[in-house]
Structure formats: structure tokens, C-alpha cells
Design an enzyme around this catalytic site. Sequence first.
Site, PDB file in Angstrom:
ATOM      1  CG  ASP A  67      14.489  -9.249 -20.286  1.00  0.00           C
ATOM      2  OD1 ASP A  67      15.364  -8.477 -19.871  1.00  0.00           O
ATOM      3  OD2 ASP A  67      13.551  -9.645 -19.581  1.00  0.00           O
ATOM      4  CG  ASN A 137       2.287 -10.077 -15.693  1.00  0.00           C
ATOM      5  OD1 ASN A 137       3.432 -10.340 -15.310  1.00  0.00           O
ATOM      6  ND2 ASN A 137       2.028  -9.660 -16.922  1.00  0.00           N
ATOM      7  CG  HIS A 139       6.669 -10.610 -16.424  1.00  0.00           C
ATOM      8  ND1 HIS A 139       5.916  -9.465 -16.476  1.00  0.00           N
ATOM      9  CD2 HIS A 139       7.936 -10.186 -16.139  1.00  0.00           C
ATOM     10  CE1 HIS A 139       6.671  -8.419 -16.229  1.00  0.00           C
ATOM     11  NE2 HIS A 139       7.909  -8.830 -16.018  1.00  0.00           N
ATOM     12  CD  GLU A 144       4.406  -9.836 -20.263  1.00  0.00           C
ATOM     13  OE1 GLU A 144       4.130 -10.190 -19.101  1.00  0.00           O
ATOM     14  OE2 GLU A 144       4.644  -8.657 -20.576  1.00  0.00           O
TER      15      GLU A 144
END
Length: 268
Positions: A67, A137, A139, A144
Site C-alpha cells: 500500500d 481491527n 485489516h 479495512e
Amino acid sequence: MQVIIFDDAQQVADSAAKWVAELINKKAKPVLGLATGSTPISLYQALVKKYQTEEISFKDTCTFNLDEYLGIDENNVQSYRHFMNTNLFDHVDIDKSKTFLPTCAQGENPRAQGLAYEQMIKEAGGIDLQILGIGANGHIGFNEPTSSLASRTRIKTLTQQTLTDNSRLFSADEFQPTLAMTMGIATILDARYVLLMATGENKAKAVKDMVTGAVSAMCPASALQMHENAIVLLDKAAASQLEDQEYYLWADQQNNKINDEFGLYHNY
């Protein structure tokens, strides 16, 4: 999914470096998928040491990062290009023209850039080993919760939790991007091997959901349950919510017997 539990974070990094080094030494033109964040830094430090002691060379290696922030200049200290240069590329013999990130400059169409990145990976022969971290979380990359399990490289809006988790890296008066380009979950699953590193108690709930929870878009990392060659390296803190830890330790002992005889990889 192969789950391996170590005493501490340094052992996680050393094990990950062993996987990377064996691939580089076994395959003529290896293609690595790389990650940023705090967890992989110790891996990159271990790889730099292996290069300095002439255990490995990156001269024939091609890399694709997971990313990059949207519209950020590569010279910006907050860019992931700067992160990779600082933590790995500047310290080894890699050809930087063969190191790629899913960039999207101001004014460029992120949809077109995502398709172009996918094509670049394909033309390189696909990713042999993808390094991953995991967010609190669940990811992976910047996929996400609610991300499609069939997603490809694209633009994503970061959640408030991810922004909060990453805010420690930005000064109070510094702009923090809320959008990023990221490999999709399907892109990650295309890698021949996936190596996920997780350390610290703050990752324990995400690790539990990934390993033993339902395969769900609410925990993107759970998609790794469907990968034939997913290796999960944990320290005790990150593994603290997993049940049946004795089995994981037992299974690792048995796998080590095979690895000692035949190597870590079965198709290189």
C-alpha cells in the site's frame, strides 16, 4: 494455516527473515510482497544483517509493496517509499527500479492505477512470498473491515481506528492522509506463500478472529484461512487469546522435522 508461536517479537522477526532468505537463495528471480508498519521493521533489520554477512543478495529480487498513501510524494518522510528506502532498500543491493508501490499522484485516476499495479504483478510472474502485518481491527494491507474478499488493488478510505493507531507517526501539525491505495484481499491471496507477523497483546483479539473466527469481511485477515500456504508467526502476547496452543506448538515441532529435511518451501 500454519500457526507458529514464539517467546518474543525478536524470534518472530528472525523466523520471518529465515523464510525470506530461503526464498531468495532458492529462486533465481524471487518476487517479494512487502509491508510497512512497526512490526516488519525488525524483519528488515534482520535481512540487512543477512545481507551484510553475505548470506543473501537482493540483486535479482523484485518487490511489490502492499500500500501507499494517496497523492503523497515519494520524498515525503511519511510515504511508504521513504519507509522502505530507510528501513531496507538503502542498505542492500536491490535495484530500486524493481521495487514498486501502488502509487497514485494527485490528478491520476486511482482505478486506472490499481489496474496497472495488478498488471505489473502479473507481468513479474506473481508474488512468491507476501509479508503481512495485521491491524488491531483485523485489516491486512489497508483492507479495512467490510472490504470485499474478492477485492483488487484500489483506493480505500481508512477507518478511524486505523487513523488513530497511525497518528503516533504524525506530528500534531502534520497532515495525515485518510485515503490510500492498497492491494486487495484477492491480490494478497494470489501470492504463492503468505507470511503474517503479529506481536503484542493489542493484536491478540485480531489474531484470534483471523485464526479461529468465521471467514468474514469484518475481519479481512480471516481470508487467510482459505490460503493453501499461509504461515502465521506470533509472539506469546499476540497468541494469548488462542485456544489449543499446545497443539500449535506440537504441530510446529512435527513440521520442523519435514522442514529440516526438505526446506521451508515445497514448490521452489
